[in-house]
Design a protein around this motif. Structure first.
Motif, PDB file in Angstrom:
ATOM      1  N   GLU A 127      -1.722 -24.588   5.226  1.00 23.32           N
ATOM      2  CA  GLU A 127      -2.948 -25.365   5.376  1.00 23.32           C
ATOM      3  C   GLU A 127      -2.569 -26.842   5.504  1.00 23.32           C
ATOM      4  OE1 GLU A 127      -7.055 -25.421   5.773  1.00 23.32           O
ATOM      5  OE2 GLU A 127      -5.899 -23.635   5.242  1.00 23.32           O
ATOM      6  N   SER A 167      -2.903 -20.274  -0.154  1.00 24.63           N
ATOM      7  CA  SER A 167      -3.292 -19.560  -1.379  1.00 24.63           C
ATOM      8  C   SER A 167      -3.214 -20.474  -2.595  1.00 24.63           C
ATOM      9  CB  SER A 167      -2.401 -18.329  -1.580  1.00 24.63           C
ATOM     10  OG  SER A 167      -1.043 -18.698  -1.699  1.00 24.63           O
ATOM     11  N   GLN A 169      -3.645 -23.729  -2.595  1.00 23.29           N
ATOM     12  CA  GLN A 169      -4.788 -24.634  -2.494  1.00 23.29           C
ATOM     13  C   GLN A 169      -6.077 -23.928  -2.916  1.00 23.29           C
ATOM     14  OE1 GLN A 169      -6.336 -25.820   1.434  1.00 23.29           O
ATOM     15  NE2 GLN A 169      -6.113 -27.951   0.781  1.00 23.29           N
ATOM     16  N   GLN A 170      -6.241 -22.673  -2.473  1.00 23.99           N
ATOM     17  CA  GLN A 170      -7.444 -21.925  -2.823  1.00 23.99           C
ATOM     18  C   GLN A 170      -7.510 -21.646  -4.325  1.00 23.99           C
ATOM     19  OE1 GLN A 170     -10.099 -21.268  -0.836  1.00 23.99           O
ATOM     20  NE2 GLN A 170     -11.008 -20.660  -2.789  1.00 23.99           N
ATOM     21  N   SER A 171      -6.353 -21.456  -4.953  1.00 22.60           N
ATOM     22  CA  SER A 171      -6.331 -21.239  -6.401  1.00 22.60           C
ATOM     23  C   SER A 171      -6.845 -22.467  -7.141  1.00 22.60           C
ATOM     24  CB  SER A 171      -4.910 -20.902  -6.865  1.00 22.60           C
ATOM     25  OG  SER A 171      -4.497 -19.648  -6.367  1.00 22.60           O
ATOM     26  N   THR A 174     -10.648 -22.468  -6.655  1.00 21.02           N
ATOM     27  CA  THR A 174     -11.264 -21.433  -7.486  1.00 21.02           C
ATOM     28  C   THR A 174     -11.269 -21.840  -8.955  1.00 21.02           C
ATOM     29  OG1 THR A 174     -10.513 -19.726  -5.937  1.00 21.02           O
ATOM     30  CG2 THR A 174     -11.183 -19.000  -8.126  1.00 21.02           C
TER      31      THR A 174
END
Length: 406
Positions: A127, A167, A169-171, A174
């Motif tokens: 990303e 992943s 970054q998404q963690s 979240t």
């Protein structure tokens, strides 16, 4: 609690050691401290979130502390991101402005050139965090920082692209969501720390910002005012503490305390007569050791860090571009002797970088370990001002177009 979402900015730094939240308000265009919260991190490992629930609980505690001090409720935040998954790459691309005659370059032309330069093949799990123009080239004339309003036939740009694991970054997103916060933006930790510690002259002459965190060391090189290189070294302050825990047979907590109070990365700087007492592991009697033994354990790790850093800078082609030397920040930079090791192996002057203080900000935050936190705030404020200026300019142009058509 009061709530002023329009003039409040909240930033988050979820490190492997500490989770920090800082709230500031914008008053007449200037930033002013409102509140902060700092708690021990949980659920993070090597710069990334390993367990969501404990990480979210740590963030929630830090946010509640910050909100209590600020007497305000926050809903959105900007999060800094780092770790070994962050990588930087240089790219070049451009557009033709017309073959028949030269024309004036617009903001849309600049964006088109940047879009062309960013269109490189990236793995699906990557990303883009930042697109950082290094210089523009107009009709083969390099060294241009702002080509808008100039006239030419072809516009090219050298671009530094900072990417991260999608992943990871998404963690972070979240985790923030589970704490009741919406993430509006992510900022690379190296860029944030640089925002709070580097001067314009250092960026122009060439400087390497070295942010020594708990598990990783983020680095970013500026040359001629622009980002030339970014990277992450997989060694941080916790590695030094772990070496002491293993080498001296003591607990991690005692190892950290010994490092902070008696550690030195240059063993010859320690008196041969000085001794310190170790409590050791449970069940063992306290014992005395030479303080030099601590330095003998820490110096090899410090030299390993800067050897890896030097090799990384050499591979990136920027080792010879550090006219202003290097700036160390982050909690790991506090170890005595780190400046000496940096200057010895990089062959450039070095200094410790502490963040620029905000109005009313407590001294607790004006420390090297808070450079990323304060820098994330400063970076967010500066970029929001630039975006607002662009929007104002665009609206003014549209008003002029419509006024002319009446």
């Amino acid at each position: 609690m009061s709530q002023h979402p329009d003039n409040l900015i909240a930033v988050v730094d979820m490190g492997s050691s500490k989770t920090r939240v800082l709230i500031a308000e914008i008053n007449d265009g200037a930033l002013r401290y409102r509140g902060h919260g700092i708690v021990d991190s949980a659920g993070t490992r090597k710069g990334v979130i390993a367990e969501l629930r404990p990480a979210a609980e740590s963030l929630n505690k830090a946010a509640e502390l910050a909100e209590k001090r600020a007497d305000a409720v926050i809903e959105k935040c900007i999060v800094s991101i780092g770790g070994p998954h962050v990588r930087g790459v240089n790219s070049r691309g451009g557009i033709s402005l017309g073959s028949n005659r030269m024309r004036e370059i617009t903001r849309e032309d600049v964006r088109a050139a940047v879009d062309r330069a960013r269109s490189i093949s990236l793995p699906p799990d990557r990303e883009v965090i930042h697109l950082l123009p290094q210089q523009f080239i107009l009709d083969e004339q390099p060294g241009i920082h702002d080509p808008i309003g100039m006239v030419g036939n072809r516009l090219e740009v050298n671009l530094h692209i900072a990417t991260c694991s999608a992943s990871a970054q998404q963690s972070l997103v979240t985790c923030a969501n589970r704490s009741g916060l919406e993430v509006s933006e992510t900022v690379y930790e190296g860029i944030a720390a640089a925002e709070a510690t580097l001067s314009a002259d250092e960026r122009e002459l060439g400087v390497c910002l070295i942010d020594v965190g708990a598990n990783t060391t983020e680095l970013i090189v500026f040359f001629e005012g622009s980002v030339a290189h970014t990277a992450v070294i997989p060694i941080g302050g916790d590695h030094f503490s772990n070496d002491l825990a293993v080498g001296l047979h003591i607990s991690p907590e005692e190892a950290e305390w010994i490092k902070q109070h008696y550690g030195n990365a240059v063993v010859t700087s320690v008196s041969t007569l000085a001794e310190i007492e170790l409590h050791g592991m449970p069940g063992f009697e306290p014992r005395m050791i030479k303080q030099r033994l601590v330095g003998e354990i820490l110096e090899p790790r410090a030299r390993e860090l800067f050897h890896m850093l030097r090799d990384n800078l050499r591979q990136g082609g920027v080792l010879e571009a550090l006219g202003a030397g290097c700036v160390l920040t982050g909690g790991g930079s506090r170890l005595a002797g780190m400046i000496d090791v940096a200057e010895s192996l990089l062959r450039v002057p070095a200094r410790i970088g502490s963040p620029v203080p905000l109005s009313r900000m407590p001294d607790e935050l004006a420390q090297p370990e808070c450079a990323t936190l304060v820098g994330t705030l400063l970076y967010t404020h500066r970029t929001s001002i630039l975006r607002a200026a662009e929007d104002h300019s665009l609206r003014a142009k549209l008003r002029a177009i419509f006024a002319g058509s009446l």
